[in-house]
Motif scaffolding. Structure first.
Motif, mmCIF file in Angstrom:
data_model
loop_
_atom_site.group_PDB
_atom_site.id
_atom_site.type_symbol
_atom_site.label_atom_id
_atom_site.label_comp_id
_atom_site.label_asym_id
_atom_site.label_seq_id
_atom_site.Cartn_x
_atom_site.Cartn_y
_atom_site.Cartn_z
ATOM 1 N N THR A 102 0.828 -1.206 0.000
ATOM 2 C CA THR A 102 0.000 0.000 0.000
ATOM 3 C C THR A 102 0.862 1.255 0.000
ATOM 4 O O THR A 102 0.577 2.233 -0.703
ATOM 5 C CB THR A 102 -0.931 0.002 1.220
ATOM 6 N N LEU A 103 1.951 1.239 0.793
ATOM 7 C CA LEU A 103 2.843 2.402 0.867
ATOM 8 C C LEU A 103 3.526 2.645 -0.476
ATOM 9 O O LEU A 103 3.612 3.790 -0.938
ATOM 10 C CB LEU A 103 3.885 2.168 1.961
ATOM 11 N N ILE A 104 4.013 1.586 -1.123
ATOM 12 C CA ILE A 104 4.682 1.741 -2.414
ATOM 13 C C ILE A 104 3.707 2.255 -3.467
ATOM 14 O O ILE A 104 4.026 3.164 -4.253
ATOM 15 C CB ILE A 104 5.308 0.408 -2.852
ATOM 16 N N ASP A 105 2.505 1.695 -3.495
ATOM 17 C CA ASP A 105 1.508 2.137 -4.466
ATOM 18 C C ASP A 105 1.138 3.600 -4.235
ATOM 19 O O ASP A 105 1.005 4.379 -5.189
ATOM 20 C CB ASP A 105 0.269 1.242 -4.370
ATOM 21 N N ALA A 106 0.977 3.989 -2.968
ATOM 22 C CA ALA A 106 0.655 5.387 -2.666
ATOM 23 C C ALA A 106 1.784 6.325 -3.088
ATOM 24 O O ALA A 106 1.533 7.426 -3.600
ATOM 25 C CB ALA A 106 0.365 5.539 -1.171
ATOM 26 N N PHE A 107 3.031 5.894 -2.883
ATOM 27 C CA PHE A 107 4.170 6.729 -3.284
ATOM 28 C C PHE A 107 4.216 6.877 -4.805
ATOM 29 O O PHE A 107 4.470 7.973 -5.316
ATOM 30 C CB PHE A 107 5.467 6.112 -2.776
ATOM 31 N N ASN A 108 3.966 5.789 -5.538
ATOM 32 C CA ASN A 108 3.955 5.871 -7.002
ATOM 33 C C ASN A 108 2.870 6.826 -7.493
ATOM 34 O O ASN A 108 3.099 7.636 -8.408
ATOM 35 C CB ASN A 108 3.730 4.482 -7.601
ATOM 36 N N ARG A 109 1.683 6.740 -6.879
ATOM 37 C CA ARG A 109 0.609 7.643 -7.289
ATOM 38 C C ARG A 109 0.928 9.089 -6.916
ATOM 39 O O ARG A 109 0.598 10.022 -7.651
ATOM 40 C CB ARG A 109 -0.714 7.197 -6.650
ATOM 41 N N MET A 110 1.601 9.300 -5.784
ATOM 42 C CA MET A 110 2.004 10.643 -5.389
ATOM 43 C C MET A 110 3.012 11.222 -6.387
ATOM 44 O O MET A 110 2.938 12.400 -6.762
ATOM 45 C CB MET A 110 2.609 10.630 -3.988
ATOM 46 N N LEU A 111 3.957 10.389 -6.844
ATOM 47 C CA LEU A 111 4.915 10.847 -7.850
ATOM 48 C C LEU A 111 4.204 11.274 -9.126
ATOM 49 O O LEU A 111 4.550 12.295 -9.735
ATOM 50 C CB LEU A 111 5.921 9.727 -8.175
ATOM 51 N N GLY A 112 3.221 10.496 -9.538
ATOM 52 C CA GLY A 112 2.472 10.863 -10.735
ATOM 53 C C GLY A 112 1.778 12.201 -10.592
ATOM 54 O O GLY A 112 1.799 13.030 -11.513
ATOM 55 N N ARG A 113 1.155 12.425 -9.428
ATOM 56 C CA ARG A 113 0.482 13.715 -9.208
ATOM 57 C C ARG A 113 1.483 14.863 -9.183
ATOM 58 O O ARG A 113 1.230 15.937 -9.763
ATOM 59 C CB ARG A 113 -0.298 13.685 -7.901
ATOM 60 N N LEU A 114 2.629 14.652 -8.532
ATOM 61 C CA LEU A 114 3.642 15.709 -8.467
ATOM 62 C C LEU A 114 4.183 16.043 -9.853
ATOM 63 O O LEU A 114 4.419 17.213 -10.177
ATOM 64 C CB LEU A 114 4.783 15.281 -7.543
ATOM 65 N N GLU A 115 4.405 15.005 -10.683
ATOM 66 C CA GLU A 115 4.900 15.258 -12.043
ATOM 67 C C GLU A 115 3.884 16.043 -12.855
ATOM 68 O O GLU A 115 4.244 16.969 -13.589
ATOM 69 C CB GLU A 115 5.236 13.933 -12.713
ATOM 70 N N ASP A 116 2.592 15.681 -12.713
ATOM 71 C CA ASP A 116 1.554 16.414 -13.438
ATOM 72 C C ASP A 116 1.474 17.861 -12.969
ATOM 73 O O ASP A 116 1.384 18.795 -13.781
ATOM 74 C CB ASP A 116 0.201 15.724 -13.259
ATOM 75 N N GLU A 117 1.514 18.062 -11.652
ATOM 76 C CA GLU A 117 1.413 19.418 -11.116
ATOM 77 C C GLU A 117 2.630 20.250 -11.486
ATOM 78 O O GLU A 117 2.504 21.436 -11.807
ATOM 79 C CB GLU A 117 1.248 19.357 -9.599
ATOM 80 N N ARG A 118 3.816 19.630 -11.440
ATOM 81 C CA ARG A 118 5.014 20.381 -11.817
ATOM 82 C C ARG A 118 4.970 20.746 -13.299
ATOM 83 O O ARG A 118 5.340 21.857 -13.692
ATOM 84 C CB ARG A 118 6.267 19.569 -11.517
ATOM 85 N N GLY A 119 4.519 19.804 -14.137
ATOM 86 C CA GLY A 119 4.419 20.110 -15.554
ATOM 87 C C GLY A 119 3.468 21.260 -15.820
ATOM 88 O O GLY A 119 3.754 22.152 -16.627
ATOM 89 N N THR A 120 2.325 21.272 -15.123
ATOM 90 C CA THR A 120 1.349 22.347 -15.312
ATOM 91 C C THR A 120 1.907 23.682 -14.839
ATOM 92 O O THR A 120 1.796 24.700 -15.534
ATOM 93 C CB THR A 120 0.062 22.019 -14.546
#
Length: 323
Positions: free
Chosen positions: A92-110
């Motif tokens: 669960t922790l690894i999956d949450a971290f992967n999803r957090m990275l995806g959100r951060l990459e999207d937000e940084r790109g925007t």
């Protein structure tokens, strides 16, 4: 299974196994203890600790991998993910971290897109003010100096001519800065002509010998892709002129990958980047590359120096929804 229970049952397994072996084995303990008995107990304890450590290492290995990724992750190099292994809280922790990275990459790109768009608007505004206000003022001053030179006494004409040349040089410098801030040739004539003009400017104002190799059959590119390619080429040449100590540099642009993709390469014969950390210029280029889905690589050339490579893949058409 929760992490607490995993560790608890691993230790229980090791302890139970050690107890069973003591119960069914021929081992006894005398008072005072004998040397052989002490050796057997020491060996048993060592075996139990080794087995416990091995089982715990196996059980907690996904957490160690997660820690390493957290320490090295860089949002300017997207796509870094960890395979979801283990079970319970660890997975669960690894999956949450992967999803957090995806959100951060999207937000940084925007946010990066907004910042760079505002930066380009500011460049246009400054270039327009330089051209329309300072440029016109210097032009008027140059005309006044030319008129006064014809009317002035002979002993003052030479000084007025020097003032004319100084004003003319300042006017050219203002125009050059305005062109660097707002590449009108990119909008009017396209990327190839803009890069050719950029190379000519660097050859005229630096000691660099710049060779260009622009493929004649470049694919049609969007305005944002052309601007990113131009800015990264401009920043790369600027870095070469300021930091590399190179005598020559080669700029090339050619189709690459699937139809519609391009590869930009800027390679110099300077001292190379070595182990120096990436500065704001390179990180800015990485941010620009991400805006168009590109991949930027900065490494050493085959014969020394520094090589900057930008690959921009072909854009996939967006499927149309049902009518």
């Amino acid at each position: 299974m929760r992490l607490f229970w995993r560790v608890f049952w691993l230790n229980t397994l090791v302890g139970t196994l050690a107890t069973v072996l003591l119960m069914i084995g021929p081992w006894t303990v005398s008072v005072p203890i004998r040397l052989t008995e002490a050796l057997v107990l020491t060996a048993g304890l060592t075996s139990m600790l080794v087995a416990n450590a091995a089982l715990l290492r196996w059980g907690l290995a996904p957490l160690q991998q997660l820690i390493r990724l957290m320490e090295t992750v860089d949002l300017l190099r997207p796509g870094q993910r960890l395979a979801v292994t283990g079970s319970g809280e660890v997975a669960t922790l690894i999956d949450a971290f992967n999803r957090m990275l995806g959100r951060l990459e999207d937000e940084r790109g925007t946010s990066t897109a907004r910042v760079l768009l505002a930066q380009e608007d500011e460049r246009r505004r400054i270039a327009r003010e330089l051209h329309d206000e300072i440029g016109q003022s210097l032009t008027a001053l140059l005309l006044d100096l030319k008129r006064l030179t014809g009317q002035a006494p002979e002993e003052l004409r030479e000084e007025l001519r020097v003032a004319q040349e100084t004003t003319r040089g300042s006017l050219e410098e203002v125009r050059r800065i305005a062109r660097r801030l707002r590449p009108d040739v990119l909008e009017d004539l396209g990327l190839a002509s803009a890069l050719a003009a950029l190379v000519s400017q660097f050859e005229a104002h630096t000691v660099l010998r710049v060779e260009r190799d622009l493929h004649p059959d470049l694919p049609a590119l969007g305005a944002d892709v052309e601007l990113v390619l131009y800015r990264i080429a401009q920043e790369s040449l600027t870095n070469v002129a300021r930091h590399s100590g190179a005598a020559s540099v080669e700029l090339s642009l050619a189709p690459a990958g699937e139809p519609g993709g391009v590869l930009l390469r800027v390679e110099d014969d300077g001292k190379g980047i070595g182990h120096a950390p990436e500065g704001a210029g390179i990180r800015g280029m990485r941010e620009r590359a991400l805006l168009v889905g590109g991949t930027l690589t900065v490494d050493g050339g085959p014969e020394g120096g520094t090589r900057v490579t930008l690959f921009v893949p072909a854009r996939r058409p967006v499927p149309e929804g049902p009518a």
